[in-house]
Design an enzyme around this catalytic site. Structure first.
Site, PDB file in Angstrom:
ATOM      1  N   PRO A  63      14.761   2.799  12.065  1.00 50.78           N
ATOM      2  CG  PRO A  63      14.368   3.119   9.782  1.00 50.78           C
ATOM      3  CD  PRO A  63      15.304   2.458  10.735  1.00 50.78           C
TER       4      PRO A  63
ATOM      5  CG  MET B 269       6.438   4.954  10.708  1.00 50.48           C
ATOM      6  SD  MET B 269       7.009   6.562  10.129  1.00 50.48           S
ATOM      7  CE  MET B 269       5.514   7.533  10.302  1.00 50.48           C
TER       8      MET B 269
ATOM      9  CB  CYS C 181       7.022   0.881   5.160  1.00 48.96           C
ATOM     10  SG  CYS C 181       5.491   1.212   6.071  1.00 48.96           S
TER      11      CYS C 181
ATOM     12  CE  LYS D  13      15.259  -1.146   8.598  1.00 48.33           C
ATOM     13  NZ  LYS D  13      14.111  -2.042   8.403  1.00 48.33           N
TER      14      LYS D  13
ATOM     15  N   GLY E 122      15.593  -2.879  16.537  1.00 51.23           N
ATOM     16  CA  GLY E 122      14.430  -2.026  16.532  1.00 51.23           C
ATOM     17  C   GLY E 122      13.722  -2.010  17.868  1.00 51.23           C
ATOM     18  NE  ARG E 123       9.345  -5.544  16.880  1.00 51.02           N
ATOM     19  CZ  ARG E 123       8.815  -6.712  16.527  1.00 51.02           C
ATOM     20  NH1 ARG E 123       7.635  -7.060  17.021  1.00 51.02           N
ATOM     21  NH2 ARG E 123       9.441  -7.522  15.703  1.00 51.02           N
TER      22      ARG E 123
END
Length: 353
Positions: free
Chosen positions: A32, A34, A115, A154, A248-249
């Site tokens: 996930p 943002m 986060c 997570k 992710g990225r």
């Protein structure tokens, strides 16, 4: 029938069975993120891999309860398997939102305990909850009692001030005792003061061995590793020690990577034979979004990495960047940009003429 959904969206969902409680595979997941893992990115990802488990952006419980619930939870059935990530700490609110996740047909509900931003810390959301394992356990227990969906967490391996192995094991002990069986572990601590969220993704050192040791200590739990993973070779290394990997990225900036997931990790054929095919498969979706009033730029920004490293890819990105924001920009912008990239075999065919 789905409750609390618009008639249009409920109609979309009625074509499939929702909230079956069937456990999705977490062998390969996209994290996930943002502003990145929006429905538009997820639709692209699903043209590249049918089996990758996708996650929404984090949605706070307050936004779901007091905001535009349907807007935050809207998704296309093609996105399944799809997990909803929640940000929150109040057990009652988490339980309510877990029920919403089931009603809207998600495959899993995940709690964000990773986060590090100041904004979410002030609302007792994210990585700061690593210091409150009892509160996380209370929320997880409430969510499990409220839904048939799998409830996962997570989290980081720690936060500054609580970054010992013993602290990590205390967290896992208490949350697993509440019923959580799946832990997605970002193999870095989060520094809650002095580092930006971006720096928290790069500066604290990765400690993959800690995640490996978690699996050794808790063999009955599902342990998914996350943080800095960029290649299939790295994935295979991690899968020798854990149950799954989360990228992710790399999966966002180089989405064509996902085209290899189904054949490499699931033994099935990829849904698109080429990048061109994948993008063309999105045309009906793009048209429908434009008809709903979505600006092309909100869709096209997620397509820019599709031709990463391919001749013509720079021209593809430039054309979209220069034209997608213009008033009235439509699908023709994407179609024209696509013409700037040669299809597989096109160069060989031209050379043989």
């Amino acid at each position: 029938m789905v409750e609390n959904a618009s008639s249009e969206y409920a109609g979309n969902l009625s074509a499939r069975t929702v909230s079956t409680g069937q456990e999705p595979s977490r062998r390969f997941c996209v994290a996930p993120m943002m502003d990145w893992t929006t429905p538009h990115y997820r639709y692209l990802a699903r043209q590249l891999s049918r089996h990758t488990l996708l996650y929404t952006e984090m949605v706070t419980t307050g936004a779901l309860i007091h905001g535009d619930t349907e807007r935050f939870l809207r998704h296309d059935p093609v996105e399944y398997p799809l997990a909803l990530q929640l940000g929150g700490s109040d057990a009652g609110e988490l339980a309510h939102c877990a029920r919403l996740a089931e009603q809207f047909g998600f495959s899993e509900v995940n709690l964000n305990v990773g986060c590090p931003s100041d904004r979410v810390q002030n609302n007792m959301i994210g990585a700061c909850l690593m210091a409150h394992p009892d509160k996380v356990a209370e929320g997880v227990r409430a969510m499990i009692d409220a839904t048939r969906l799998p409830v996962t967490v997570k989290h980081r391996i720690g936060i500054n001030g609580r970054e010992s192995w013993e602290d990590l094991c205390e967290f896992v002990d208490k949350v697993s005792a509440a019923g959580c069986r799946t832990f997605i572990v970002h193999a870095r601590i989060a520094v809650l003061e002095g580092l930006s969220p971006k720096e928290n993704r790069d500066v604290p050192p990765l400690k993959y061995d800690w995640v490996y040791h978690l699996k050794q200590r808790y063999p009955h739990l599902e342990i998914i590793i996350n943080g800095g993973i960029r290649s299939f070779d790295e994935c295979h290394q991690h899968l020798q020690h854990t149950d799954g990997v989360m990228l992710g990225r790399e999966a966002y900036h180089n989405p064509w990577l996902l085209a290899g997931v189904d054949p490499v990790f699931f033994g099935s054929e990829a849904p698109s034979a080429s990048r061109h095919d994948a993008l063309r498969a999105m045309y009906p979706f793009i048209r429908s979004e434009l008809e709903r009033g979505v600006f092309l730029g909100h869709i096209s920004r997620h397509l820019l990495g599709l031709f990463h490293g391919v001749p013509g890819g720079r021209q593809f990105r430039r054309y979209i960047s220069e034209n997608a924001h213009k008033p009235g920009a439509g699908l023709e912008v994407i179609q024209t940009a696509l013409e700037k990239v040669r299809e597989p075999g096109q160069a060989r065919a031209e050379a043989s003429v």
